[in-house]
Structures are given as structure tokens and as C-alpha cells.
Design an enzyme around this catalytic site. Structure first.
Site, PDB file in Angstrom:
ATOM      1  N   GLN A  51      -7.413  -1.751   3.946  1.00  0.00           N
ATOM      2  CA  GLN A  51      -6.534  -1.184   3.202  1.00  0.00           C
ATOM      3  C   GLN A  51      -7.118  -0.517   2.082  1.00  0.00           C
ATOM      4  O   GLN A  51      -6.550   0.454   1.641  1.00  0.00           O
ATOM      5  CB  GLN A  51      -5.280  -1.945   2.795  1.00  0.00           C
ATOM      6  CG  GLN A  51      -4.037  -1.534   2.243  1.00  0.00           C
ATOM      7  CD  GLN A  51      -3.041  -2.272   1.985  1.00  0.00           C
ATOM      8  OE1 GLN A  51      -2.286  -2.653   2.845  1.00  0.00           O
ATOM      9  NE2 GLN A  51      -2.749  -2.753   0.629  1.00  0.00           N
TER      10      GLN A  51
ATOM     11  N   TYR B  64      -9.959  -6.116  12.537  1.00  0.00           N
ATOM     12  CA  TYR B  64      -9.168  -5.688  11.431  1.00  0.00           C
ATOM     13  C   TYR B  64      -9.142  -6.719  10.420  1.00  0.00           C
ATOM     14  O   TYR B  64      -8.959  -7.882  10.625  1.00  0.00           O
ATOM     15  CB  TYR B  64      -7.552  -5.288  11.841  1.00  0.00           C
ATOM     16  CG  TYR B  64      -6.922  -4.539  10.628  1.00  0.00           C
ATOM     17  CD1 TYR B  64      -6.979  -3.606  10.244  1.00  0.00           C
ATOM     18  CD2 TYR B  64      -5.969  -5.650  10.063  1.00  0.00           C
ATOM     19  CE1 TYR B  64      -6.314  -3.199   8.873  1.00  0.00           C
ATOM     20  CE2 TYR B  64      -5.469  -5.223   8.717  1.00  0.00           C
ATOM     21  CZ  TYR B  64      -5.528  -4.052   8.388  1.00  0.00           C
ATOM     22  OH  TYR B  64      -4.991  -3.767   7.145  1.00  0.00           O
TER      23      TYR B  64
ATOM     24  N   LYS C  54     -16.259  27.181 -30.971  1.00  0.00           N
ATOM     25  CA  LYS C  54     -16.811  26.747 -29.710  1.00  0.00           C
ATOM     26  C   LYS C  54     -15.792  27.430 -28.459  1.00  0.00           C
ATOM     27  O   LYS C  54     -14.639  27.717 -28.595  1.00  0.00           O
ATOM     28  CB  LYS C  54     -16.520  25.252 -29.719  1.00  0.00           C
ATOM     29  CG  LYS C  54     -17.350  24.587 -30.799  1.00  0.00           C
ATOM     30  CD  LYS C  54     -18.601  24.262 -30.070  1.00  0.00           C
ATOM     31  CE  LYS C  54     -18.638  23.340 -29.175  1.00  0.00           C
ATOM     32  NZ  LYS C  54     -20.054  22.733 -28.657  1.00  0.00           N
TER      33      LYS C  54
ATOM     34  N   SER D  15       0.678  -1.080  -0.038  1.00  0.00           N
ATOM     35  CA  SER D  15      -0.049  -0.049   0.171  1.00  0.00           C
ATOM     36  C   SER D  15       0.803   1.143   0.095  1.00  0.00           C
ATOM     37  O   SER D  15       0.261   2.254  -0.022  1.00  0.00           O
ATOM     38  CB  SER D  15      -1.021   0.142   1.175  1.00  0.00           C
ATOM     39  OG  SER D  15      -0.083  -0.134   2.451  1.00  0.00           O
TER      40      SER D  15
ATOM     41  N   ASN E 114      -2.372  -1.971  13.172  1.00  0.00           N
ATOM     42  CA  ASN E 114      -4.016  -1.966  13.114  1.00  0.00           C
ATOM     43  C   ASN E 114      -4.206  -0.633  13.920  1.00  0.00           C
ATOM     44  O   ASN E 114      -5.267   0.360  13.363  1.00  0.00           O
ATOM     45  CB  ASN E 114      -4.608  -2.967  13.778  1.00  0.00           C
ATOM     46  CG  ASN E 114      -4.262  -4.192  12.687  1.00  0.00           C
ATOM     47  OD1 ASN E 114      -3.669  -4.294  11.792  1.00  0.00           O
ATOM     48  ND2 ASN E 114      -4.693  -5.477  13.308  1.00  0.00           N
TER      49      ASN E 114
ATOM     50  N   SER F  63     -12.570  23.525 -29.146  1.00  0.00           N
ATOM     51  CA  SER F  63     -12.810  22.335 -30.047  1.00  0.00           C
ATOM     52  C   SER F  63     -11.912  22.244 -30.859  1.00  0.00           C
ATOM     53  O   SER F  63     -11.362  23.173 -31.372  1.00  0.00           O
ATOM     54  CB  SER F  63     -14.231  22.326 -30.416  1.00  0.00           C
ATOM     55  OG  SER F  63     -14.345  21.454 -31.784  1.00  0.00           O
TER      56      SER F  63
ATOM     57  N   ASN G  75     -16.111  26.038 -24.600  1.00  0.00           N
ATOM     58  CA  ASN G  75     -16.786  25.201 -23.908  1.00  0.00           C
ATOM     59  C   ASN G  75     -16.464  25.354 -22.583  1.00  0.00           C
ATOM     60  O   ASN G  75     -15.485  25.703 -21.978  1.00  0.00           O
ATOM     61  CB  ASN G  75     -16.554  23.544 -24.268  1.00  0.00           C
ATOM     62  CG  ASN G  75     -16.912  23.380 -25.507  1.00  0.00           C
ATOM     63  OD1 ASN G  75     -17.862  23.980 -26.177  1.00  0.00           O
ATOM     64  ND2 ASN G  75     -15.997  22.688 -26.329  1.00  0.00           N
TER      65      ASN G  75
ATOM     66  N   THR H  59     -39.172  26.330 -11.617  1.00  0.00           N
ATOM     67  CA  THR H  59     -39.491  25.148 -10.934  1.00  0.00           C
ATOM     68  C   THR H  59     -39.772  24.157 -12.164  1.00  0.00           C
ATOM     69  O   THR H  59     -40.374  24.704 -13.014  1.00  0.00           O
ATOM     70  CB  THR H  59     -40.779  25.190 -10.056  1.00  0.00           C
ATOM     71  OG1 THR H  59     -41.895  25.454 -10.645  1.00  0.00           O
ATOM     72  CG2 THR H  59     -40.493  26.233  -9.087  1.00  0.00           C
ATOM     73  N   HIS H  60     -39.403  22.919 -12.263  1.00  0.00           N
ATOM     74  CA  HIS H  60     -39.390  22.215 -13.499  1.00  0.00           C
ATOM     75  C   HIS H  60     -38.713  22.669 -14.501  1.00  0.00           C
ATOM     76  O   HIS H  60     -39.082  22.344 -15.672  1.00  0.00           O
ATOM     77  CB  HIS H  60     -41.015  21.793 -13.738  1.00  0.00           C
ATOM     78  CG  HIS H  60     -41.828  21.329 -12.658  1.00  0.00           C
ATOM     79  ND1 HIS H  60     -42.077  20.164 -12.051  1.00  0.00           N
ATOM     80  CD2 HIS H  60     -42.423  22.429 -11.347  1.00  0.00           C
ATOM     81  CE1 HIS H  60     -42.712  20.095 -11.215  1.00  0.00           C
ATOM     82  NE2 HIS H  60     -42.973  21.595 -10.684  1.00  0.00           N
TER      83      HIS H  60
ATOM     84  N   GLU I  84     -18.443  21.249 -16.673  1.00  0.00           N
ATOM     85  CA  GLU I  84     -18.781  19.726 -16.744  1.00  0.00           C
ATOM     86  C   GLU I  84     -18.102  18.870 -16.021  1.00  0.00           C
ATOM     87  O   GLU I  84     -18.622  17.895 -15.594  1.00  0.00           O
ATOM     88  CB  GLU I  84     -18.633  19.645 -18.373  1.00  0.00           C
ATOM     89  CG  GLU I  84     -19.627  20.304 -19.119  1.00  0.00           C
ATOM     90  CD  GLU I  84     -19.241  20.213 -20.583  1.00  0.00           C
ATOM     91  OE1 GLU I  84     -19.932  19.885 -21.361  1.00  0.00           O
ATOM     92  OE2 GLU I  84     -17.907  20.955 -20.993  1.00  0.00           O
TER      93      GLU I  84
ATOM     94  N   LYS J  64      -8.001   3.617   1.800  1.00  0.00           N
ATOM     95  CA  LYS J  64      -7.359   4.910   1.410  1.00  0.00           C
ATOM     96  C   LYS J  64      -7.351   5.687   0.130  1.00  0.00           C
ATOM     97  O   LYS J  64      -7.542   6.850   0.083  1.00  0.00           O
ATOM     98  CB  LYS J  64      -5.924   4.506   1.711  1.00  0.00           C
ATOM     99  CG  LYS J  64      -5.549   4.403   3.124  1.00  0.00           C
ATOM    100  CD  LYS J  64      -4.338   3.574   3.411  1.00  0.00           C
ATOM    101  CE  LYS J  64      -4.394   3.092   4.735  1.00  0.00           C
ATOM    102  NZ  LYS J  64      -5.101   1.958   4.648  1.00  0.00           N
TER     103      LYS J  64
HETATM  104  N1  ARG Z   1      -1.245  -1.185   5.267  1.00  0.00           N
HETATM  105  C1  ARG Z   1      -2.386  -1.488   6.150  1.00  0.00           C
HETATM  106  C2  ARG Z   1      -3.628  -0.727   6.042  1.00  0.00           C
HETATM  107  O1  ARG Z   1      -3.685  -0.072   5.259  1.00  0.00           O
HETATM  108  C3  ARG Z   1      -1.929  -1.370   7.666  1.00  0.00           C
HETATM  109  C4  ARG Z   1      -2.532  -2.352   8.534  1.00  0.00           C
HETATM  110  C5  ARG Z   1      -1.978  -3.712   8.300  1.00  0.00           C
HETATM  111  N2  ARG Z   1      -2.023  -4.547   9.236  1.00  0.00           N
HETATM  112  C6  ARG Z   1      -1.842  -5.866   9.126  1.00  0.00           C
HETATM  113  N3  ARG Z   1      -1.996  -6.658  10.186  1.00  0.00           N
HETATM  114  N4  ARG Z   1      -1.629  -6.458   8.350  1.00  0.00           N
HETATM  115  O2  ARG Z   1      -4.614  -1.340   6.395  1.00  0.00           O
END
Ligand code: ARG
Length: 457
Positions: A322, A317, A283, A23, A110, A277, A285, A155-156, A290, A325
Site C-alpha cells: 500500500q 501480496y 533581488k 489508504s 489484490n 526577497s 531570484n 567542460t569542467h 531552484e 501509492k
Molecule cells: N489498500 C490496499 C493497497 O493499497 C488494497 C489491497 C488490500 N488487500 C488486502 N488484502 N488487505 O494495497
């Protein structure tokens, strides 16, 4: 590169697994929060007499050096070390030897990851609130400058009643104020410390968690260690707040896209905010609007994505967490960019009052003609029908209300008198709506004052 957990393993991790489970490519954004947390953890461990003063000092110094290297971009993060937490720990150990490994005493990734995330979100929510405030200031400025412009309210998407344009801008200002409240609410829930919960069951060292909370600026603690490590509701709350801002921005973007068409021509965007464009030379835009509308899809997607990750997840956990994120980072980045984009549009656009102002006698005043008859004693339903007949007559004759004189009005109801003709003026009609929050000029002036006071302007 040694892995902190490799002791019980007899085989090297397969490369695919390293890549699949890492990660660090995205949680590197938590690096500074991770250091901040570790600095506080060192103090807590010192108080718990797990570390000596000398050890704590060495750890503190090394962590601060790593922090500087991170800030200067001198820190090489390695995927084989999985995440940002293990990268920093490994580097610490490389720099100060065995003592680096002591930092993880009484801590699990964790509770560590949840703490980093909460620190990160707290800072980001403040940023979002600041961006919202800037945009609301712009809306208030527009409201002040457009008091004299009377426009149709729809409205509408059909012309409904005349309003002053200020009223419209104040409506969005209030929507974006409610968004701030959602962020404030999310912040309150994020503002609790999970650290000291360990992997799931709490820790068997005498940590003073209240002390850590104070060190890290948390209002309170997440009490239950299972909940502290298993929960991601604080991210859901944040994603929901972002998604709601997206909804509001997307509505306003849609209005302004329509308003900037040749057909409406109510507003004009400056060239610097538009794109052209590759094929049609004429154009210009409104891509920025958008994209604001379009990116709202991601804000919803990120919320639904985390809901789906959490659904049915066994306590406590699991590595699934993970996956929290990327949606989090993406939503915060997206919402801030969209608010900024909209603020630029509001700053730069020009309002074409001449295109917006309704004609004298625009049928939008029909409600007021009906109310006139009500004031003369007619039940509202009957008054509604009478004016409806009048409008139908005008449509069939190809005429407008302003073609009518008092005699014509009297054909439909003998209750009409000279003063009814004033109601053909949309501005006059708008100013009759004096109730709190209505569109009358005097009320709008009051609402602008309230808004300015609330924003500290
Ligand atoms: N990279 C992990 C996460 O984002 C951190 C926690 C990992 N804990 C574990 N016991 N593998 O959740």
C-alpha cells in the site's frame, strides 16, 4: 459503517488501527479507474454466467451513477472503510442492496488495486510524454533562433570550445527525447492486466481474462497470478523514468541559474517567472529553477522508497505494498509540474547574445590551432605542446591570441601560415566541426530538420 470483511471479527477495530491502515485519503485518486475496472468486471462476470443480464444491467447503471457523483464531488469517502475499493463497494450495496456485494465475486483487492494502478499509470505516462513533447518543441524553437549565436561550450565548467548555441539546446532536446523512450518502455510493461488473478492463486470462476484485457485496453495479461498480485515493478519503472527526467531538468536548471547570474549574464528570466526577497529590494531570484532542481530529490527519494518497500518482501501480496501509492502520485505530479515549469522558463527567457559571444582570439580556439599543425604533419601531442606553450606565453605577457600576427605565430612553429589567423575567429572554428552531430551551422541545420521531423513539426 459495516466493513465488508467483518464476519470473522468479534471486536470493533480500534480507531488508531483504522487511521493507521487506511489508504482512502490518497488512493481516492484511483476512484475512476476503479469504476472503469468494475464495469469491465461486470461484463466478464456476465460472460462467465456468474451474473444474469438483469443483474449486470443494474450494476452497470449504479456504477455509472456513482461515477457521476464522484466526478461532481458528491461522494463522501470514509476512512473507516479503509480504501477506495471498499468505499465504492459499500456505496454500491447501499444503493442497490445485496447485488452490490456480487460485484466482488472472483476478484480480490489484490488484483483490483494492481489493475487500478496500471490503468492510472497508463493515462499519466501519456500525459508525461505530452509534457515532454511540449518542452522539446520549445527547445527546438530556441535552437532555430540561436543558430547565429556562438558561445563557449564548457567542460569542467571551464571554457572548452566554441559552439553555436543551437547545439546546446539540441543536446537537451535529445536528453528529453531519451526520457520519452524510458516512459514508452515503462508503458509497455505497465500495459498488462493483473485482474483475474484473485488474491494470489487465480480464481475458481470461468473468467475470460483475455476478454477483460481487451475491454480495459490492455495489450496483454500478467500471466502468473502470484506475480500479478505481488509485483510493483511497473511502478519502479515509472518512478525511474520520472527520476531520470528530474536529473535532466535539474542539470538544465543549474545551467540556467548560473547563466542568469550577474557574473554570467547569458540569459534573463522574465519578472513573471521570478520571485523577490523579503529583505533585499534589488533581488530577483530564479526560484522556479531552484525548485525544479530541488524537487529532483523527491523523485529520487520516491524511487528509493519503493525499492526499499519491495526489498525482502515475501511472496505474494503484503500490506506493505500500500506504501507504493504516495511515491507514485507524488512523482507523477512533481515531474509534470517541473516539466511545465521548465517549459515556461524556456518560453519566457531571453538570450543575451552580446554577453555570450566569445571575443575574437578567445583561447577556446586552441584545439583548432593544434589541429592546424597536425594537418601540416606534426604529431598531435607535439602540436598540443606547441600551442600550450603559445598560450602560456600569452598568459605571462597578459596578451590575447588576437594580439598575435603571423610572425608571432611562426616563433612557435614555422608551420603556421597566413590561413592560421582565420582560426582566431570562434565562429569559423565552430563551423569546422561538420561531422554528424557536430556544431557546424550546416550540420545543425540538418539536425534541426531531423528533430522537427521526429516531433512532427
Ligand atoms: N489498500 C490496499 C493497497 O493499497 C488494497 C489491497 C488490500 N488487500 C488486502 N488484502 N488487505 O494495497
Amino acid at each position: 459503517m459495516q466493513k465488508p470483511w467483518e464476519g470473522r471479527f468479534r471486536e470493533k477495530t480500534q480507531e488508531f488501527v483504522e487511521k493507521f491502515t487506511q489508504s482512502v485519503s490518497f488512493d481516492k485518486r484511483l476512484a475512476l479507474e476503479d469504476i472503469e475496472q468494475s464495469l469491465a468486471h461486470v461484463k466478464t462476470l456476465l460472460r462467465a454466467k456468474v451474473l444474469s443480464q438483469e443483474e449486470a444491467d443494474t450494476l452497470k447503471k449504479a456504477l455509472e451513477e456513482i461515477k457521476q457523483d464522484l466526478q461532481r464531488g458528491n461522494f463522501q469517502l470514509r476512512e473507516e472503510l479503509e480504501d477506495v475499493h471498499m468505499n465504492i463497494e459499500a456505496e454500491l450495496t447501499r444503493r442497490i442492496g445485496e447485488l452490490g456485494g456480487k460485484l466482488h465475486t472472483a476478484r480480490s483487492r489484490n488484483d483490483q488495486v494492481a489493475t487500478d494502478e496500471r490503468l492510472y499509470i497508463k493515462r499519466e505516462i501519456k500525459e508525461c510524454i505530452r509534457h515532454l513533447k511540449d518542452m522539446r518543441r520549445e527547445l527546438i524553437r530556441l535552437a532555430e533562433n540561436s543558430l547565429e549565436i556562438v558561445v563557449p561550450a564548457y567542460t569542467h565548467l571551464q571554457r572548452a570550445q566554441p559552439i553555436r548555441l543551437s547545439h546546446y539546446f539540441l543536446a537537451y532536446r535529445e536528453m528529453f527525447l531519451s526520457d520519452e523512450l524510458r516512459f514508452v518502455d515503462a508503458y509497455r510493461k505497465v500495459d498488462a492486466l493483473p485482474l483475474g488473478s484473485g488474491a494470489v492463486a487465480g480464481v475458481d470462476f470461468p473468467l475470460d481474462r483475455f476478454f477483460t484485457a481487451e475491454e480495459l485496453g490492455f495489450r496483454t495479461l500478467v500471466r502468473n497470478s502470484i506475480y500479478a498480485t505481488a509485483d510493483r515493478d511497473y511502478i519502479l519503472d515509472t518512478l525511474y523514468a520520472c527520476a531520470t527526467v528530474g536529473t535532466h531538468l535539474s542539470r538544465m536548471a543549474e545551467d540556467l541559474i548560473l547563466w542568469s547570474t550577474e557574473e554570467f549574464g547569458f540569459v534573463e528570466l522574465p519578472d513573471r517567472l521570478c520571485t523577490g526577497s523579503s529583505i533585499m529590494p534589488q533581488k530577483k531570484n530564479p526560484d522556479i529553477l531552484e525548485l525544479i532542481r530541488g524537487k529532483t530529490g523527491r523523485l529520487y527519494g520516491n524511487l528509493i522508497s519503493l525499492f526499499t518497500v519491495l526489498k525482502g518482501l515475501p511472496m505474494a501480496y503484503n500490506r506493505d505494498l500500500q506504501e507504493d501509492k504516495e511515491p507514485l502520485f507524488d512523482s507523477l505530479d512533481t515531474v509534470k509540474a517541473c516539466i511545465k515549469g521548465m517549459t515556461l522558463v524556456l518560453e519566457g527567457m531571453s538570450v543575451r547574445a552580446e554577453r555570450m559571444m566569445p571575443q575574437l582570439g578567445d583561447p577556446m580556439v586552441a584545439t583548432d590551432l593544434a589541429n592546424y599543425l597536425v594537418n601540416k604533419g606534426l604529431p598531435f601531442r607535439e602540436a598540443h605542446r606547441t600551442v600550450g606553450n603559445l598560450i602560456a606565453y600569452l598568459i605571462s605577457e597578459g596578451k590575447s591570441l588576437k594580439d598575435l600576427n603571423l610572425k608571432d605565430l611562426k616563433e612557435f612553429s614555422s608551420l603556421f601560415e597566413e590561413d592560421a589567423l582565420k582560426l582566431l575567429d570562434p565562429k569559423w572554428v565552430a563551423d569546422r566541426r561538420k561531422t554528424y552531430g557536430g556544431t557546424a551551422k550546416e550540420e545543425l541545420l540538418r539536425q534541426i530538420e531531423i528533430a522537427k521531423r521526429e516531433e512532427g513539426i
